[in-house]
Design an enzyme around this catalytic site. Structure first.
Site, PDB file in Angstrom:
ATOM      1  N   LYS A  44       0.954  -1.340  -0.009  1.00 50.69           N
ATOM      2  CA  LYS A  44      -0.055   0.016   0.016  1.00 50.69           C
ATOM      3  C   LYS A  44       0.836   1.447   0.109  1.00 50.69           C
ATOM      4  O   LYS A  44       0.359   2.349   0.103  1.00 50.69           O
ATOM      5  CB  LYS A  44      -0.836   0.150   1.289  1.00 50.69           C
ATOM      6  CG  LYS A  44      -1.991  -1.141   1.250  1.00 50.69           C
ATOM      7  CD  LYS A  44      -3.092  -0.853   2.292  1.00 50.69           C
ATOM      8  CE  LYS A  44      -2.732  -0.684   3.502  1.00 50.69           C
ATOM      9  NZ  LYS A  44      -4.002  -0.348   4.529  1.00 50.69           N
ATOM     10  N   LYS A  46       2.615   2.091   2.372  1.00 52.63           N
ATOM     11  CA  LYS A  46       2.606   2.717   3.569  1.00 52.63           C
ATOM     12  C   LYS A  46       3.835   2.020   4.594  1.00 52.63           C
ATOM     13  O   LYS A  46       3.936   1.115   4.617  1.00 52.63           O
ATOM     14  CB  LYS A  46       1.373   2.422   4.376  1.00 52.63           C
ATOM     15  CG  LYS A  46       0.173   3.489   3.886  1.00 52.63           C
ATOM     16  CD  LYS A  46      -0.913   3.196   4.896  1.00 52.63           C
ATOM     17  CE  LYS A  46      -1.928   4.386   4.707  1.00 52.63           C
ATOM     18  NZ  LYS A  46      -3.187   4.171   5.617  1.00 52.63           N
TER      19      LYS A  46
HETATM   20  N1  C2G Z   1     -10.421   6.943   9.198  1.00 50.87           N
HETATM   21  C1  C2G Z   1     -11.503   7.932   9.256  1.00 50.87           C
HETATM   22  N2  C2G Z   1     -11.132   9.286   9.702  1.00 50.87           N
HETATM   23  C2  C2G Z   1      -9.946   9.605   9.537  1.00 50.87           C
HETATM   24  C3  C2G Z   1      -8.734   8.818   9.290  1.00 50.87           C
HETATM   25  C4  C2G Z   1      -9.261   7.282   8.984  1.00 50.87           C
HETATM   26  O1  C2G Z   1     -12.724   7.370   9.463  1.00 50.87           O
HETATM   27  N3  C2G Z   1      -9.650  10.944  10.021  1.00 50.87           N
HETATM   28  C5  C2G Z   1     -10.975   5.601   8.573  1.00 50.87           C
HETATM   29  C6  C2G Z   1     -10.218   5.203   7.357  1.00 50.87           C
HETATM   30  O2  C2G Z   1     -11.262   5.739   6.517  1.00 50.87           O
HETATM   31  C7  C2G Z   1     -10.529   3.597   7.324  1.00 50.87           C
HETATM   32  C8  C2G Z   1      -9.960   3.498   8.957  1.00 50.87           C
HETATM   33  O3  C2G Z   1     -10.103   4.697   9.567  1.00 50.87           O
HETATM   34  O4  C2G Z   1     -11.727   2.996   7.387  1.00 50.87           O
HETATM   35  C9  C2G Z   1      -8.512   2.999   8.749  1.00 50.87           C
HETATM   36  O5  C2G Z   1      -7.641   4.063   8.404  1.00 50.87           O
HETATM   37  P1  C2G Z   1      -6.472   3.544   7.824  1.00 50.87           P
HETATM   38  O6  C2G Z   1      -5.461   2.880   8.827  1.00 50.87           O
HETATM   39  O7  C2G Z   1      -5.648   4.866   6.912  1.00 50.87           O
HETATM   40  O8  C2G Z   1      -6.562   2.444   6.471  1.00 50.87           O
HETATM   41  P2  C2G Z   1      -6.251   2.366   5.104  1.00 50.87           P
HETATM   42  O9  C2G Z   1      -4.752   2.406   4.834  1.00 50.87           O
HETATM   43  O10 C2G Z   1      -7.364   3.235   4.513  1.00 50.87           O
HETATM   44  O11 C2G Z   1      -6.612   0.891   4.832  1.00 50.87           O
HETATM   45  O12 C2G Z   1      -8.088  -2.799   2.386  1.00 50.87           O
HETATM   46  C10 C2G Z   1      -8.375  -1.657   3.160  1.00 50.87           C
HETATM   47  C11 C2G Z   1      -7.238  -1.004   3.431  1.00 50.87           C
HETATM   48  O13 C2G Z   1      -6.328  -1.714   4.481  1.00 50.87           O
HETATM   49  C12 C2G Z   1      -7.710   0.461   4.191  1.00 50.87           C
END
Ligand code: C2G
Length: 130
Positions: A44, A46
């Protein structure tokens, strides 16, 4: 029992994550978080500050989270939904539409993100203080 699943990296835990987990759990009775492994984070593009094990320990301590499983690939969601007997798949709305293929297997819900907070913002803000 209505089972919910959501996916993510959940690094440097913040209120945006907690708000998502709380609302996801409130949609059912049991919440599984599929947590991105360090290897999948690399896919990803990340780089989490905390290791998978530490991010798992932190998530398992949250009252809204009932189980944490590894997210290793983009392609495991259908199998996860079937194997875990999931009723509702939940993600923040930055992913809106991206997982609609799961509608053949469970309800798909995209929840509004929490404005003004992100792991990237935390890292940037701390960098500015150096
Ligand atoms: N999130 C949120 N508000 C934020 C930051 C994050 O609602 N200010 C939510 C994201 O939309 C996600 C969850 O928190 O549903 C986790 O965020 P991340 O750890 O950034 O996840 P991500 O990298 O988007 O991983 O297969 C799907 C991926 O693994 C999603």
């Amino acid at each position: 029992m209505k089972k919910v699943i959501t996916y993510g990296t959940y690094d440097l835990l913040h209120v945006g994550h907690i708000n998502l987990l709380r609302r996801a759990r409130e949609l059912g009775d049991y919440l599984i978080v599929a947590l991105s492994t360090d290897e999948f984070n690399a896919i990803k593009n990340k780089k989490a500050y905390y290791s998978y094990e530490d991010r798992k320990t932190i998530l398992e301590a949250i009252r809204y989270v009932d189980k944490v499983i590894p997210e290793r690939t983009w392609d495991q969601k259908i199998q996860d939904v079937i194997e875990n007997d999931i009723d509702i798949f939940v993600m923040g709305d930055d992913w809106k539409g991206k997982f609609d293929f799961l509608k053949d297997y469970c309800e798909v819900v995209y929840l509004p993100r929490t404005e003004g907070i992100s792991t990237t913002k935390i890292k940037d803000d701390l960098q500015k203080r150096l």
